[in-house]
Design an enzyme around this catalytic site. Structure first.
Site, PDB file in Angstrom:
ATOM      1  N   VAL A  13       0.835  -1.211   0.000  1.00  0.00           N
ATOM      2  CA  VAL A  13       0.000   0.000   0.000  1.00  0.00           C
ATOM      3  C   VAL A  13       0.867   1.258   0.000  1.00  0.00           C
ATOM      4  O   VAL A  13       0.558   2.239  -0.690  1.00  0.00           O
ATOM      5  CB  VAL A  13      -0.968  -0.003   1.204  1.00  0.00           C
ATOM      6  CG1 VAL A  13      -1.857   1.232   1.182  1.00  0.00           C
ATOM      7  CG2 VAL A  13      -1.821  -1.263   1.214  1.00  0.00           C
ATOM      8  N   TYR A 136      -3.661 -11.041  15.026  1.00  0.00           N
ATOM      9  CA  TYR A 136      -3.691  -9.878  14.128  1.00  0.00           C
ATOM     10  C   TYR A 136      -4.989  -9.099  14.341  1.00  0.00           C
ATOM     11  O   TYR A 136      -4.988  -7.868  14.438  1.00  0.00           O
ATOM     12  CB  TYR A 136      -3.599 -10.416  12.700  1.00  0.00           C
ATOM     13  CG  TYR A 136      -3.712  -9.426  11.576  1.00  0.00           C
ATOM     14  CD1 TYR A 136      -2.600  -8.684  11.163  1.00  0.00           C
ATOM     15  CD2 TYR A 136      -4.903  -9.264  10.867  1.00  0.00           C
ATOM     16  CE1 TYR A 136      -2.680  -7.806  10.080  1.00  0.00           C
ATOM     17  CE2 TYR A 136      -4.996  -8.395   9.792  1.00  0.00           C
ATOM     18  CZ  TYR A 136      -3.882  -7.664   9.395  1.00  0.00           C
ATOM     19  OH  TYR A 136      -3.979  -6.809   8.328  1.00  0.00           O
ATOM     20  N   LYS A 140      -5.502  -5.227  15.688  1.00  0.00           N
ATOM     21  CA  LYS A 140      -6.084  -4.224  14.782  1.00  0.00           C
ATOM     22  C   LYS A 140      -7.334  -3.579  15.400  1.00  0.00           C
ATOM     23  O   LYS A 140      -7.533  -2.373  15.308  1.00  0.00           O
ATOM     24  CB  LYS A 140      -6.461  -4.872  13.444  1.00  0.00           C
ATOM     25  CG  LYS A 140      -5.274  -5.219  12.572  1.00  0.00           C
ATOM     26  CD  LYS A 140      -4.709  -3.974  11.913  1.00  0.00           C
ATOM     27  CE  LYS A 140      -3.605  -4.287  10.927  1.00  0.00           C
ATOM     28  NZ  LYS A 140      -2.906  -3.089  10.455  1.00  0.00           N
ATOM     29  N   PRO A 163      -9.775  -1.737   4.742  1.00  0.00           N
ATOM     30  CA  PRO A 163      -9.748  -2.238   3.358  1.00  0.00           C
ATOM     31  C   PRO A 163     -10.124  -3.710   3.299  1.00  0.00           C
ATOM     32  O   PRO A 163      -9.908  -4.455   4.258  1.00  0.00           O
ATOM     33  CB  PRO A 163      -8.281  -2.064   2.922  1.00  0.00           C
ATOM     34  CG  PRO A 163      -7.592  -1.326   4.020  1.00  0.00           C
ATOM     35  CD  PRO A 163      -8.415  -1.527   5.264  1.00  0.00           C
ATOM     36  N   ILE A 166      -6.192  -6.675  -0.574  1.00  0.00           N
ATOM     37  CA  ILE A 166      -5.513  -5.715  -1.448  1.00  0.00           C
ATOM     38  C   ILE A 166      -4.530  -6.470  -2.350  1.00  0.00           C
ATOM     39  O   ILE A 166      -3.890  -7.421  -1.910  1.00  0.00           O
ATOM     40  CB  ILE A 166      -4.711  -4.698  -0.599  1.00  0.00           C
ATOM     41  CG1 ILE A 166      -5.601  -4.085   0.498  1.00  0.00           C
ATOM     42  CG2 ILE A 166      -4.100  -3.615  -1.472  1.00  0.00           C
ATOM     43  CD1 ILE A 166      -4.818  -3.420   1.629  1.00  0.00           C
ATOM     44  N   ARG A 196     -14.268 -13.438  -1.836  1.00  0.00           N
ATOM     45  CA  ARG A 196     -13.535 -12.280  -1.324  1.00  0.00           C
ATOM     46  C   ARG A 196     -13.775 -11.059  -2.203  1.00  0.00           C
ATOM     47  O   ARG A 196     -14.001 -11.172  -3.404  1.00  0.00           O
ATOM     48  CB  ARG A 196     -12.019 -12.546  -1.307  1.00  0.00           C
ATOM     49  CG  ARG A 196     -11.544 -13.634  -0.337  1.00  0.00           C
ATOM     50  CD  ARG A 196     -11.695 -13.207   1.114  1.00  0.00           C
ATOM     51  NE  ARG A 196     -11.193 -14.220   2.038  1.00  0.00           N
ATOM     52  CZ  ARG A 196     -11.922 -15.198   2.573  1.00  0.00           C
ATOM     53  NH1 ARG A 196     -13.195 -15.311   2.286  1.00  0.00           N
ATOM     54  NH2 ARG A 196     -11.380 -16.043   3.424  1.00  0.00           N
TER      55      ARG A 196
END
Ligand code: NDP
Length: 302
Positions: A13, A136, A140, A163, A166, A196
């Site tokens: 990103v 994780y 987050k 998001p 990605i 997804r």
């Protein structure tokens, strides 16, 4: 003059943001893209030194220990601890150094495992995440908790984006995202059936820049393609195979885990604010990414 520090500026990103900013850099913004060589953000003193040196007024916080399903499943403790440390160091240092705005990155994979669909921004804390990536996910989720706490105590406008999956140039092409070349068989890990939503990194970069400049709320916002653009993992593999002009066989290895079956997210909030944003067509974005991978094979992460 705005000084924008991008943590994780060397990743998928970060590189997309850099590419977008290079194309139309406004004169009142200076950007700095920091990688782990600039500072190990699990270390508070190193984080403080980076902020003292760069003196950001704004931060896009991307740095994270990021991994696919299989890496997460075996390393939940490391994902939890490293991400907790990175996030606390970045947010607290940004606050102490007076940063006006911080945009951090959550992910649609941190939402509750058992949920109703489509998922929206109000559901982040509604139940346990999928067991494969709880380390994780909880790290987050706490970014959102911390953003609210900075707002409650100090009135800070620290926010987060969510998001979906990605992809794009500079992705991490390690074995669990198997890429076909001359082999006769392209193996898809799992059944290929999970669904997804995928956002192209350059589209996401444009949306994140809009969030930095124009989205004034502490509440997270989902940055995803529309629900109708959801695809199966098998369809993704087909698009990749096509872009590689791969003529062999696609085989699903069902001995490998599938992860969450789906995590369909609603981008209604984004659409209410930016109704006309045009996402790059999926096949075009896959073709561009595959071309980048071929052209940069020697130094791509794999
Ligand atoms: P990458 O894995 O491509 O990049 C991670 C970045 O974080 C790199 O710049 C890396 O630096 C940096 N980093 C990692 N550990 C440290 C550390 N200890 N100190 C300093 N920097 C560190 O990630 P993405 O670009 O894919 O992800 C960006 C953000 O988006 C992350 O927060 C991720 O959780 C989130 N996200 C990603 C999704 C995806 O599909 N990829 C989906 C949804 C959300 P270096 O390379 O220099 O070591």
């Amino acid at each position: 003059m705005k000084k924008v520090l991008v943590t994780g500026g060397t990743g998928l990103v970060g590189k997309a943001l850099e590419a977008v900013i290079k194309n139309h850099a406004p004169t009142d913004e200076e950007w700095y893209f920091a990688g782990s060589k600039d500072a190990d953000l699990t270390n508070l003193a190193a984080t403080q030194a980076l902020f003292a040196r760069e003196k950001p007024t704004h931060v896009i916080h991307l740095a994270a220990m990021v991994g696919g399903l299989f890496h997460n499943m075996n390393n939940n403790l490391d994902f939890l601890r490293n991400n907790l440390l990175i996030n606390d160091n970045v947010l607290q240092t940004a606050h102490e150094q007076g940063c006006i705005k911080v945009v951090s990155c959550l992910s649609t994979c941190i939402f509750p495992d058992k949920t109703i669909y489509p998922i929206d921004e109000t559901m982040v804390h509604n139940g346990p995440p999928h067991p494969s990536n709880y380390g994780y996910s909880y790290a987050k989720r706490l970014i959102d908790v911390q953003n609210h706490a900075y707002h409650d105590k100090y009135g800070r406008q620290y926010t987060s984006v969510i998001p979906c999956n990605i992809f794009g140039p500079h992705d991490n092409y390690k074995p669990e995202s198997d890429v076909p070349e001359s082999e006769k068989v392209f193996t898809v890990f799992g059944s290929g059936k999970p669904l997804r939503q995928f956002v192209y990194s350059l589209d996401l970069a444009e949306l994140m820049i809009w969030v930095l400049r124009s989205y004034d709320s502490v509440e997270p916002i989902i940055l995803s393609v529309d629900e109708a653009q959801e695809v199966t993992i098998y369809e993704v593999a087909q698009a990749i195979a096509k872009a590689f002009d791969f003529k062999g066989k696609l085989v699903c290895d069902t001995s490998k885990a599938d992860g969450q079956y789906k995590k369909t997210a609603s981008n209604a909030k984004l659409r209410s604010l930016l109704p006309d944003f045009a996402f790059t067509e999926f096949e075009t974005a896959i073709e561009t990414s595959v071309r980048w991978y071929k052209d940069n094979y020697d130094h791509a992460r794999k």
